[in-house]
Write a protein that holds these residues in place. Structure first.
Motif, PDB file in Angstrom:
ATOM      1  N   LEU A 327      36.184  42.953  40.700  1.00  0.00           N
ATOM      2  CA  LEU A 327      37.481  43.279  40.088  1.00  0.00           C
ATOM      3  C   LEU A 327      37.304  44.237  38.909  1.00  0.00           C
ATOM      4  CD1 LEU A 327      39.202  39.768  40.310  1.00  0.00           C
ATOM      5  CD2 LEU A 327      39.978  41.879  41.440  1.00  0.00           C
ATOM      6  N   ALA A 328      36.210  44.053  38.169  1.00  0.00           N
ATOM      7  CA  ALA A 328      35.945  44.954  37.041  1.00  0.00           C
ATOM      8  C   ALA A 328      35.692  46.379  37.571  1.00  0.00           C
ATOM      9  CB  ALA A 328      34.750  44.453  36.234  1.00  0.00           C
ATOM     10  N   LYS A 329      35.006  46.474  38.704  1.00  0.00           N
ATOM     11  CA  LYS A 329      34.740  47.804  39.301  1.00  0.00           C
ATOM     12  C   LYS A 329      36.051  48.475  39.706  1.00  0.00           C
ATOM     13  CE  LYS A 329      30.937  49.258  40.029  1.00  0.00           C
ATOM     14  NZ  LYS A 329      30.125  50.093  39.157  1.00  0.00           N
ATOM     15  N   VAL A 330      36.942  47.687  40.331  1.00  0.00           N
ATOM     16  CA  VAL A 330      38.238  48.241  40.738  1.00  0.00           C
ATOM     17  C   VAL A 330      39.018  48.698  39.493  1.00  0.00           C
ATOM     18  CG1 VAL A 330      40.493  47.629  41.760  1.00  0.00           C
ATOM     19  CG2 VAL A 330      38.362  46.979  42.920  1.00  0.00           C
ATOM     20  N   ASN A 331      38.952  47.901  38.427  1.00  0.00           N
ATOM     21  CA  ASN A 331      39.639  48.298  37.185  1.00  0.00           C
ATOM     22  C   ASN A 331      39.082  49.591  36.625  1.00  0.00           C
ATOM     23  OD1 ASN A 331      41.481  46.289  37.131  1.00  0.00           O
ATOM     24  ND2 ASN A 331      40.243  44.894  35.864  1.00  0.00           N
ATOM     25  N   ARG A 332      37.769  49.719  36.683  1.00  0.00           N
ATOM     26  CA  ARG A 332      37.130  50.933  36.169  1.00  0.00           C
ATOM     27  C   ARG A 332      37.586  52.157  36.978  1.00  0.00           C
ATOM     28  NH1 ARG A 332      35.588  53.694  32.030  1.00  0.00           N
ATOM     29  NH2 ARG A 332      33.707  54.929  32.291  1.00  0.00           N
ATOM     30  N   ILE A 333      37.677  51.990  38.302  1.00  0.00           N
ATOM     31  CA  ILE A 333      38.141  53.101  39.157  1.00  0.00           C
ATOM     32  C   ILE A 333      39.559  53.500  38.738  1.00  0.00           C
ATOM     33  CG2 ILE A 333      38.810  53.741  41.529  1.00  0.00           C
ATOM     34  CD1 ILE A 333      36.535  51.815  42.491  1.00  0.00           C
ATOM     35  N   SER A 344      39.413  48.331  51.858  1.00  0.00           N
ATOM     36  CA  SER A 344      38.364  47.309  51.894  1.00  0.00           C
ATOM     37  C   SER A 344      38.062  46.868  53.325  1.00  0.00           C
ATOM     38  CB  SER A 344      38.845  46.095  51.082  1.00  0.00           C
ATOM     39  OG  SER A 344      37.789  45.205  50.857  1.00  0.00           O
ATOM     40  N   ASP A 345      36.955  46.158  53.472  1.00  0.00           N
ATOM     41  CA  ASP A 345      36.640  45.420  54.711  1.00  0.00           C
ATOM     42  C   ASP A 345      36.655  43.948  54.338  1.00  0.00           C
ATOM     43  OD1 ASP A 345      36.102  47.760  56.065  1.00  0.00           O
ATOM     44  OD2 ASP A 345      33.928  47.543  56.001  1.00  0.00           O
ATOM     45  N   LEU A 359      41.862  31.233  50.278  1.00  0.00           N
ATOM     46  CA  LEU A 359      42.913  31.570  49.293  1.00  0.00           C
ATOM     47  C   LEU A 359      42.379  32.527  48.242  1.00  0.00           C
ATOM     48  CD1 LEU A 359      44.800  28.159  48.767  1.00  0.00           C
ATOM     49  CD2 LEU A 359      45.610  30.233  49.951  1.00  0.00           C
ATOM     50  N   ASP A 360      41.114  32.355  47.869  1.00  0.00           N
ATOM     51  CA  ASP A 360      40.485  33.286  46.919  1.00  0.00           C
ATOM     52  C   ASP A 360      40.516  34.716  47.464  1.00  0.00           C
ATOM     53  OD1 ASP A 360      39.918  31.388  45.031  1.00  0.00           O
ATOM     54  OD2 ASP A 360      37.800  31.136  45.592  1.00  0.00           O
ATOM     55  N   THR A 361      40.286  34.830  48.785  1.00  0.00           N
ATOM     56  CA  THR A 361      40.303  36.170  49.404  1.00  0.00           C
ATOM     57  C   THR A 361      41.712  36.762  49.340  1.00  0.00           C
ATOM     58  OG1 THR A 361      38.448  35.649  50.848  1.00  0.00           O
ATOM     59  CG2 THR A 361      39.883  37.442  51.569  1.00  0.00           C
ATOM     60  N   LEU A 362      42.705  35.954  49.716  1.00  0.00           N
ATOM     61  CA  LEU A 362      44.096  36.458  49.701  1.00  0.00           C
ATOM     62  C   LEU A 362      44.478  36.898  48.284  1.00  0.00           C
ATOM     63  CD1 LEU A 362      45.839  33.781  51.962  1.00  0.00           C
ATOM     64  CD2 LEU A 362      45.198  36.114  52.597  1.00  0.00           C
ATOM     65  N   ASN A 363      44.066  36.067  47.347  1.00  0.00           N
ATOM     66  CA  ASN A 363      44.413  36.307  45.971  1.00  0.00           C
ATOM     67  C   ASN A 363      43.714  37.571  45.415  1.00  0.00           C
ATOM     68  OD1 ASN A 363      43.262  35.726  43.216  1.00  0.00           O
ATOM     69  ND2 ASN A 363      45.014  34.289  43.283  1.00  0.00           N
ATOM     70  N   LEU A 364      42.481  37.785  45.832  1.00  0.00           N
ATOM     71  CA  LEU A 364      41.778  38.998  45.393  1.00  0.00           C
ATOM     72  C   LEU A 364      42.424  40.245  46.006  1.00  0.00           C
ATOM     73  CD1 LEU A 364      38.229  39.887  44.698  1.00  0.00           C
ATOM     74  CD2 LEU A 364      39.209  41.035  46.665  1.00  0.00           C
ATOM     75  N   MET A 365      42.813  40.136  47.275  1.00  0.00           N
ATOM     76  CA  MET A 365      43.476  41.285  47.928  1.00  0.00           C
ATOM     77  C   MET A 365      44.729  41.679  47.140  1.00  0.00           C
ATOM     78  SD  MET A 365      43.375  40.145  51.931  1.00  0.00           S
ATOM     79  CE  MET A 365      44.319  41.548  52.541  1.00  0.00           C
ATOM     80  N   GLU A 366      45.453  40.653  46.738  1.00  0.00           N
ATOM     81  CA  GLU A 366      46.693  40.883  45.975  1.00  0.00           C
ATOM     82  C   GLU A 366      46.360  41.550  44.636  1.00  0.00           C
ATOM     83  OE1 GLU A 366      50.798  39.916  46.537  1.00  0.00           O
ATOM     84  OE2 GLU A 366      49.552  38.229  47.159  1.00  0.00           O
ATOM     85  N   SER A 367      45.322  41.055  43.950  1.00  0.00           N
ATOM     86  CA  SER A 367      44.954  41.653  42.652  1.00  0.00           C
ATOM     87  C   SER A 367      44.550  43.112  42.803  1.00  0.00           C
ATOM     88  CB  SER A 367      43.771  40.924  42.018  1.00  0.00           C
ATOM     89  OG  SER A 367      44.035  39.587  41.879  1.00  0.00           O
ATOM     90  N   CYS A 368      43.837  43.427  43.896  1.00  0.00           N
ATOM     91  CA  CYS A 368      43.374  44.807  44.063  1.00  0.00           C
ATOM     92  C   CYS A 368      44.495  45.698  44.585  1.00  0.00           C
ATOM     93  CB  CYS A 368      42.192  44.878  45.024  1.00  0.00           C
ATOM     94  SG  CYS A 368      40.742  44.015  44.427  1.00  0.00           S
ATOM     95  N   ARG A 412      51.809  43.875  54.156  1.00  0.00           N
ATOM     96  CA  ARG A 412      52.759  43.867  53.048  1.00  0.00           C
ATOM     97  C   ARG A 412      52.261  44.785  51.910  1.00  0.00           C
ATOM     98  NH1 ARG A 412      53.470  40.462  48.927  1.00  0.00           N
ATOM     99  NH2 ARG A 412      52.151  38.736  49.578  1.00  0.00           N
ATOM    100  N   LEU A 413      50.956  44.692  51.602  1.00  0.00           N
ATOM    101  CA  LEU A 413      50.397  45.526  50.519  1.00  0.00           C
ATOM    102  C   LEU A 413      50.460  47.012  50.868  1.00  0.00           C
ATOM    103  CD1 LEU A 413      47.216  43.428  49.526  1.00  0.00           C
ATOM    104  CD2 LEU A 413      49.381  43.580  48.262  1.00  0.00           C
ATOM    105  N   SER A 414      50.184  47.333  52.148  1.00  0.00           N
ATOM    106  CA  SER A 414      50.203  48.747  52.565  1.00  0.00           C
ATOM    107  C   SER A 414      51.616  49.298  52.450  1.00  0.00           C
ATOM    108  CB  SER A 414      49.734  48.907  54.010  1.00  0.00           C
ATOM    109  OG  SER A 414      48.414  48.435  54.139  1.00  0.00           O
ATOM    110  N   LEU A 415      52.585  48.491  52.873  1.00  0.00           N
ATOM    111  CA  LEU A 415      53.980  48.944  52.784  1.00  0.00           C
ATOM    112  C   LEU A 415      54.367  49.165  51.315  1.00  0.00           C
ATOM    113  CD1 LEU A 415      56.586  49.596  54.329  1.00  0.00           C
ATOM    114  CD2 LEU A 415      57.260  47.194  54.066  1.00  0.00           C
ATOM    115  N   LYS A 416      53.945  48.204  50.469  1.00  0.00           N
ATOM    116  CA  LYS A 416      54.271  48.305  49.045  1.00  0.00           C
ATOM    117  C   LYS A 416      53.651  49.584  48.452  1.00  0.00           C
ATOM    118  CE  LYS A 416      53.708  45.505  44.915  1.00  0.00           C
ATOM    119  NZ  LYS A 416      52.973  44.356  44.406  1.00  0.00           N
ATOM    120  N   SER A 417      52.401  49.828  48.829  1.00  0.00           N
ATOM    121  CA  SER A 417      51.712  51.009  48.315  1.00  0.00           C
ATOM    122  C   SER A 417      52.436  52.276  48.770  1.00  0.00           C
ATOM    123  CB  SER A 417      50.260  50.988  48.792  1.00  0.00           C
ATOM    124  OG  SER A 417      49.711  52.266  48.749  1.00  0.00           O
ATOM    125  N   ASN A 418      52.834  52.318  50.050  1.00  0.00           N
ATOM    126  CA  ASN A 418      53.541  53.513  50.545  1.00  0.00           C
ATOM    127  C   ASN A 418      54.916  53.656  49.896  1.00  0.00           C
ATOM    128  OD1 ASN A 418      51.394  54.234  52.057  1.00  0.00           O
ATOM    129  ND2 ASN A 418      52.305  53.835  54.055  1.00  0.00           N
TER     130      ASN A 418
END
Ligand code: 5AD
Ligand code: SF4
Length: 483
Positions: A327-333, A344-345, A359-368, A412-418
Motif C-alpha cells: 500500500l505504501a508503494k501504491v501511495n508513492r506512485i 493487478s493480478d 476479505l483482506d484481499t477485497l479490502n486491499l483492492m478497494e484501497s488501491c 465496480r472499481l473499473s467502472l468507477k475509475s472510468n
C-alpha cells in the motif's frame, strides 16, 4: 471468462488468444510453417523470434495450418486450464496428421519445458519438443524430425536472450510492438511454475534493445512495451559483457539499470511511447518512478500484481512484501504521478486461505482502487514450492465463489475509475479501427485505457496522436470525441 490466460504483460485484446502469423509472401520460401501462441506476451514475443529463425531456414509463415509443413504450438503452463487448452488443440492436429502424415507437429514454450520428453510418450503425434531457451536449435531438430527421429531440446540457459535475432513482427498493427528485455525469473513465488519453465533471470544487451526500438520507430511504430517476467531487476553490465565477448559492449560505459534503460528508450523520440511489464512490487524503485514522471512519453501505467491482500497468505506465497509495504508503494506512485493507472493480478483460494484472508484481499483492492485486474483461482502446479509444501485445500466451489466476488468488485472499481474520466481530455495513440465499427478509431490513453471515438471524416491514420474528450464510458472502454 474467469480464468484468463496471460503472463508477464497484459494486452486485453490478445489475452489467451492464439494467432497465426503470415509472411508477406510465404511462397517465396520452400516450406510453410504455422504457429499458434498461448499465454503471456512473452510467448507471443518468443513466437516472433521463432518466426525469424524459421524464415532463415527456408520456412515462410502461413495462417492456414492445413497447408503447413510444420505446425507449432507455443504453450503456457501457468494454470492447468492453459495446458488443457493446448491438449485439446493437439487432438485436432492429430486428425490432420492422419490425412497428411508428412506434416511435423512441434510443441514449444513452457509446457515443452515442463513435460520434456514425457510429451512424446503422452502425445504420440508430437515430433518436436523445444523449450524457451532452445529455439536456435529448431532448424537442426526439424531436419532430424524429417528423417523420422523425434527432436527434443529443453535445455535451459543462463545466457540466452536472443539479443541478436530480429523478431519477425506477426499480426502486428504496425503501431505497437513488444520488445523482450530479459528472460527467466529468480523470484520463486510458491504458486508459480515460471522459474522452472523459463529458468534463471538474465538481461538482454542494452545496445541491442535500443537498436531494436530505434528500428521500430523508424519503420513507423509509435509504442514499445519492454517485456520481462520481472523488468525491474533488469541489469546489464558492459564490463561483464566484454568478458563474455559481446561485441556490442563498451567497457567504458556504466552498468544499465531498468530506470536507465527506460530513459534511453524514452529519449529515442518524444513520439515513441514506452510501456513495460511486469513489475514486482518489491523491485520497482523510486528511480524508476522518478524516470517515469520526468518523461511524458513513458506511459503513466503500472501493472503491479499483488496476488493477495492477506499478510499470512503473502508470506505463504513467498511474495516477500506485506500488505502495508504494498500500500505504501501504491501511495508513492500516486504521490509522484497522481494520474498513474494501476492494475493487478489476484489469486483467489490459495492454500489455507480463510474468509478473513479473502476479505483482506477485497479490502486491499478497494484501497488501491485498481483500474483493472487479472483474476484467477489458484491452480496447483506440479513441482512448485506450494505443491510440495502445502495442501491445495480450498474446495473448488469456495475458490469460484471468492473469485466471483473479486471479479464483481473489480468490475465496480473499473467502472468507477472510468466514470471519473468523464469530461476529461486524453492524448490517445490511434491503434486502428474500433472492433465494432470502422467508422470509429480505437486507441489508448497513457493510462492504458481503451478509448473509442468517431473518425468524423478526419484524415488521421493509425499511429497518430489525437486529443479525445471523454463523453461516456462502460467498465471496459472510454467513449469520446476528438477535439
Ligand atoms: N494459479 C493461479 N494463478 C497463477 N498465477 C501464477 N501461477 C498461478 C497459479 N498456480 C497468476 C499470478 C501471476 C499471473 C501471471 O498468473 O497472478 O501474476
Ligand atoms: Fe512467477 Fe513470481 Fe516470477 Fe512472476 S515474479 S514469474 S509470479 S515466480
Amino acid at each position: 471468462m474467469l480464468d484468463l490466460m496471460r503472463h508477464a504483460t497484459h494486452d486485453e485484446n490478445r489475452q489467451g488468444e492464439s494467432f497465426a502469423p503470415f509472411a508477406e509472401d510465404p511462397n517465396e520460401y520452400g516450406k510453410k510453417f504455422y504457429i499458434e501462441s498461448y499465454g503471456c506476451q512473452m510467448n507471443f514475443a518468443d513466437s516472433e523470434i521463432v518466426a525469424s529463425i524459421l524464415n532463415e531456414s527456408g520456412f515462410g509463415a502461413t495462417r492456414n495450418y492445413e497447408e503447413a509443413d510444420l505446425v507449432l504450438l507455443n504453450t503456457c503452463s501457468i494454470r492447468e486450464k492453459a495446458e488443457q487448452t493446448v491438449r485439446k488443440r493437439l487432438t485436432e492436429f492429430r486428425k490432420m496428421k492422419k490425412q497428411r502424415p508428412g506434416v511435423l507437429v512441434g510443441v514449444l514454450g513452457c509446457m515443452a519445458e515442463r513435460l520434456k520428453s514425457k510429451f512424446l510418450e503422452e502425445e504420440q503425434l508430437v515430433d518436436l519438443v523445444v523449450g524457451p531457451d532452445a529455439y536456435r536449435s529448431l532448424p537442426g531438430l526439424i531436419v532430424e524430425a524429417e528423417e523420422g527421429q523425434k527432436g527434443v531440446n529443453v535445455l535451459l540457459s543462463r545466457e540466452e536472450t536472443y539479443a541478436d535475432i530480429s523478431p519477425v513482427r506477426l499480426e502486428s498493427n504496425g503501431v505497437s510492438a513488444f520488445v523482450s528485455i530479459m528472460r527467466g525469473c529468480n523470484n520463486m513465488c510458491s504458486f508459480c511454475v515460471v522459474p522452472f519453465t523459463r529458468g534463471r533471470e538474465r538481461s538482454r544487451d542494452a545496445e541491442s534493445i535500443i537498436k531494436e526500438c530505434e528500428a521500430l520507430f523508424n519503420s513507423g511504430y509509435r509504442e514499445v512495451t519492454l517485456l520481462g517476467q520481472n523488468v525491474d531487476s533488469y541489469y546489464w553490465d558492459p564490463l561483464q559483457a566484454v568478458q563474455s565477448q559481446n561485441n556490442n559492449a563498451n567497457p567504458a560505459q556504466d552498468a544499465v539499470t531498468f530506470a536507465k534503460l527506460l530513459e534511453r528508450v524514452a529519449r529515442i523520440s518524444p513520439l515513441l511511447r514506452v510501456r513495460f511489464s511486469t513489475s514486482h512490487p518489491k523491485d520497482i524503485t523510486d528511480e524508476v518512478l522518478l524516470t517515469m514522471s520526468r518523461h511524458e512519453n513513458i506511459c503513466k501505467y503500472i501493472h503491479l500484481p499483488v496476488q493477495s491482500g492477506s499478510n499470512r497468505i503473502l508470506q505463504l506465497m513467498n511474495r516477500t512484501y506485506t500488505r502495508e509495504w504494498y500500500l505504501a508503494k501504491v501511495n508513492r506512485i500516486k504521490e509522484l504521478m497522481p494520474d498513474c493507472g494501476i492494475s493487478s493480478d489476484i489469486i483467489a483460494g490459495f492454500c489455507t486461505e480463510t474468509d478473513e484472508d479473502h476479505l483482506d484481499t477485497l479490502n486491499l483492492m478497494e484501497s488501491c482502487g485498481y483500474d483493472m485486474s487479472y483474476m484467477f483461482f489458484y491452480s496447483e502446479r506440479p513441482g512448485t514450492l506450494a505443491q510440495r509444501r502445502y495442501k491445495d485445500d480450498i474446495p473448488e466451489s469456495v475458490k469460484k465463489k471468492r473469485l466471483d466476488e473479486i471479479v464483481k468488485l473489480q468490475n465496480r472499481l473499473s467502472l468507477k475509475s472510468n466514470q471519473s474520466d468523464l469530461g476529461k481530455t486524453f492524448k490517445v495513440l490511434i491503434e486502428g479501427d474500433s472492433k465494432k465499427s470502422d467508422g470509429d478509431w480505437m486507441g489508448r490513453s497513457t493510462q492504458n485505457k481503451v478509448v473509442v471515438f468517431s473518425k468524423n471524416g478526419s484524415n488521421h491514420k493509425k499511429g497518430d496522436y489525437v486529443h479525445v474528450k471523454v463523453t461516456s464510458c462502460t467498465g471496459a472502454t472510454l467513449l469520446g470525441e476528438m477535439i
